[in-house]
Design an enzyme around this catalytic site. Structure first.
Site, PDB file in Angstrom:
ATOM      1  N   ASN A   1      38.470  24.910  37.675  1.00  0.00           N
ATOM      2  CA  ASN A   1      37.558  26.052  37.738  1.00  0.00           C
ATOM      3  C   ASN A   1      36.564  25.937  36.577  1.00  0.00           C
ATOM      4  OD1 ASN A   1      36.500  28.662  37.020  1.00  0.00           O
ATOM      5  ND2 ASN A   1      37.962  29.577  38.430  1.00  0.00           N
TER       6      ASN A   1
ATOM      7  N   HIS B   1      33.674  28.976  33.260  1.00  0.00           N
ATOM      8  CA  HIS B   1      33.367  29.288  31.868  1.00  0.00           C
ATOM      9  C   HIS B   1      32.411  28.304  31.207  1.00  0.00           C
ATOM     10  CE1 HIS B   1      35.604  32.825  32.265  1.00  0.00           C
ATOM     11  NE2 HIS B   1      36.675  32.163  32.670  1.00  0.00           N
TER      12      HIS B   1
ATOM     13  N   HIS C   1      33.905  30.901  40.891  1.00  0.00           N
ATOM     14  CA  HIS C   1      33.980  32.306  41.301  1.00  0.00           C
ATOM     15  C   HIS C   1      32.592  32.923  41.159  1.00  0.00           C
ATOM     16  CE1 HIS C   1      36.294  36.378  40.655  1.00  0.00           C
ATOM     17  NE2 HIS C   1      35.372  36.465  41.596  1.00  0.00           N
TER      18      HIS C   1
ATOM     19  N   ARG D   1      30.927  36.023  40.970  1.00  0.00           N
ATOM     20  CA  ARG D   1      31.265  37.439  40.813  1.00  0.00           C
ATOM     21  C   ARG D   1      30.099  38.323  41.231  1.00  0.00           C
ATOM     22  NH1 ARG D   1      35.217  39.988  38.003  1.00  0.00           N
ATOM     23  NH2 ARG D   1      36.949  38.663  37.443  1.00  0.00           N
TER      24      ARG D   1
ATOM     25  N   ARG E   1      28.332  37.261  36.249  1.00  0.00           N
ATOM     26  CA  ARG E   1      28.465  37.099  34.792  1.00  0.00           C
ATOM     27  C   ARG E   1      28.601  35.631  34.390  1.00  0.00           C
ATOM     28  NH1 ARG E   1      34.449  39.655  33.972  1.00  0.00           N
ATOM     29  NH2 ARG E   1      33.490  41.318  35.187  1.00  0.00           N
TER      30      ARG E   1
ATOM     31  N   GLU F   1      35.651  31.168  44.986  1.00  0.00           N
ATOM     32  CA  GLU F   1      36.420  32.401  44.818  1.00  0.00           C
ATOM     33  C   GLU F   1      35.468  33.566  45.030  1.00  0.00           C
ATOM     34  OE1 GLU F   1      39.598  30.750  41.506  1.00  0.00           O
ATOM     35  OE2 GLU F   1      38.165  32.316  40.953  1.00  0.00           O
TER      36      GLU F   1
ATOM     37  N   THR G   1      40.311  38.192  36.685  1.00  0.00           N
ATOM     38  CA  THR G   1      40.958  38.761  37.865  1.00  0.00           C
ATOM     39  C   THR G   1      42.349  39.264  37.497  1.00  0.00           C
ATOM     40  OG1 THR G   1      39.783  37.047  39.058  1.00  0.00           O
ATOM     41  CG2 THR G   1      41.396  38.319  40.305  1.00  0.00           C
TER      42      THR G   1
ATOM     43  N   GLU H   1      47.266  31.760  47.280  1.00  0.00           N
ATOM     44  CA  GLU H   1      47.351  31.304  45.890  1.00  0.00           C
ATOM     45  C   GLU H   1      48.127  32.363  45.129  1.00  0.00           C
ATOM     46  OE1 GLU H   1      43.872  29.599  44.068  1.00  0.00           O
ATOM     47  OE2 GLU H   1      44.459  30.373  42.100  1.00  0.00           O
TER      48      GLU H   1
ATOM     49  N   HIS I   1      45.995  30.831  37.474  1.00  0.00           N
ATOM     50  CA  HIS I   1      45.552  31.872  36.535  1.00  0.00           C
ATOM     51  C   HIS I   1      46.331  31.803  35.242  1.00  0.00           C
ATOM     52  CE1 HIS I   1      43.702  35.437  34.899  1.00  0.00           C
ATOM     53  NE2 HIS I   1      42.838  35.345  35.893  1.00  0.00           N
TER      54      HIS I   1
HETATM   55  N1  PXP Z   1      42.766  31.201  40.577  1.00  0.00           N
HETATM   56  C1  PXP Z   1      42.064  32.337  40.801  1.00  0.00           C
HETATM   57  C2  PXP Z   1      42.140  32.945  42.150  1.00  0.00           C
HETATM   58  C3  PXP Z   1      41.249  32.906  39.807  1.00  0.00           C
HETATM   59  O1  PXP Z   1      40.561  34.039  40.051  1.00  0.00           O
HETATM   60  C4  PXP Z   1      41.148  32.240  38.567  1.00  0.00           C
HETATM   61  C5  PXP Z   1      40.232  32.776  37.510  1.00  0.00           C
HETATM   62  O2  PXP Z   1      38.936  32.774  37.969  1.00  0.00           O
HETATM   63  C6  PXP Z   1      41.879  31.064  38.389  1.00  0.00           C
HETATM   64  C7  PXP Z   1      42.704  30.570  39.394  1.00  0.00           C
HETATM   65  C8  PXP Z   1      41.821  30.283  37.111  1.00  0.00           C
HETATM   66  O3  PXP Z   1      42.332  31.036  36.081  1.00  0.00           O
HETATM   67  P1  PXP Z   1      42.138  30.511  34.588  1.00  0.00           P
HETATM   68  O4  PXP Z   1      40.664  30.473  34.333  1.00  0.00           O
HETATM   69  O5  PXP Z   1      42.850  31.536  33.780  1.00  0.00           O
HETATM   70  O6  PXP Z   1      42.758  29.156  34.520  1.00  0.00           O
END
Ligand code: PXP
Length: 257
Positions: free
Chosen positions: A16, A19, A52, A54, A58, A79, A110, A160, A199
């Site tokens: 992901n 960031h 994601h 949003r 952001r 996402e 999330t 998930e 997550h």
């Molecule tokens: N899976 C989902 C569905 C999420 O919303 C997120 C965060 O955007 C992640 C995985 C990844 O989480 P993290 O950034 O904490 O590794």
């Protein structure tokens, strides 16, 4: 090292890259570019890219999704909240996969899983429309049988499981969260669902999750991007990949011993 073509033991890593966009947006402009991160992630061993979009934009922007869809070779997992706007965007870009997540504007990330059971009427047409277009739909849910049953009723092929509470907990509480995830993964697989998790995962927490044999994919972002500050993105992804492979090799070794 597990083999990508061995679907019984290979655990996919979705990176992901939200960031990277968070850091870019802190100053505006184009640097650092999430697309460049996606290309680096592919080289470092990612099996997919997760982003994601949003409601408040952001981190990822509509332009980022367009570029990721058009310019990366890895599967894209979008996402998204279950809104008309996001459905329209998903249908426009047709990502390989879409993960429906709950979204509140005021949250930092999330928090908690989707209420797939309580939200059936709202979610059913959204899941159906994406499925009809060939998008592999997943639902981000808590490790809870009721939510897994609801995913089946909705016709979502993938779930998930939220690992946030497991990662935040310590001691026996973490062990209890792990057991909940293990049970949910086994139950999901019994129901015929493909089960993913994600997550909050980091180097210290990934091993026990990767050992859960029913899991097919982990989605990891914040920790990998944060760790990249110290050792580089390539190194953080490679280390995560290797911890996942090691955990998987241990379970398949146990199963064949
Ligand atoms: N899976 C989902 C569905 C999420 O919303 C997120 C965060 O955007 C992640 C995985 C990844 O989480 P993290 O950034 O904490 O590794």
């Amino acid at each position: 090292m597990s083999n990508k073509n061995d679907f019984t033991s290979y655990l996919r890593l979705g990176v992901n890259i939200d960031h990277v966009a968070t850091i870019r947006n802190a100053r505006g402009g184009n640097h650092p570019d999430p697309l460049r991160a996606a290309h680096m992630a592919a080289k470092a061993g990612a099996d997919g890219i997760t982003a994601h979009l949003r409601e408040d934009r952001r981190h990822m922007t509509d332009g980022d999704i367009e570029r990721l869809r058009g310019e990366i070779d890895l599967p894209l997992n979008l996402e998204m909240a279950a809104t008309d706007e996001m459905l329209e965007i998903a249908l426009k870009h047709s990502p390989n996969a879409a993960c429906i997540v709950p979204e509140k504007r005021e949250e930092r990330t999330t928090e908690g899983g989707l209420d797939a059971a309580g939200g059936h009427t709202h979610l059913a047409p959204i899941v159906g429309a994406m499925r009809d277009q060939g998008i592999r739909v997943s639902l981000f849910i808590e490790a809870d049988r009721k939510q897994l049953d609801a995913a089946v009723l909705l016709g979502a092929p993938v779930v998930e499981i939220h690992t946030g509470a497991y990662c935040d907990a310590v001691g026996p509480a973490r062990e209890a969260e792990l057991v909940r995830i293990q049970e949910a993964a086994a139950y999901g697989a019994e129901l015929g669902l493909e089960v993913h998790a994600g997550h909050g995962l980091g180097f210290d927490t990934v091993g026990a999750i990767a050992e859960i044999p029913q899991l097919a994919e982990l989605n990891i972002g914040h920790f990998l991007i944060g760790e990249a500050i110290f050792g580089g993105l390539d190194s953080s992804i490679k280390r995560m990949r290797s911890l996942m492979d090691k955990a998987r090799a241990e379970v398949s070794g146990e199963r064949t011993a």
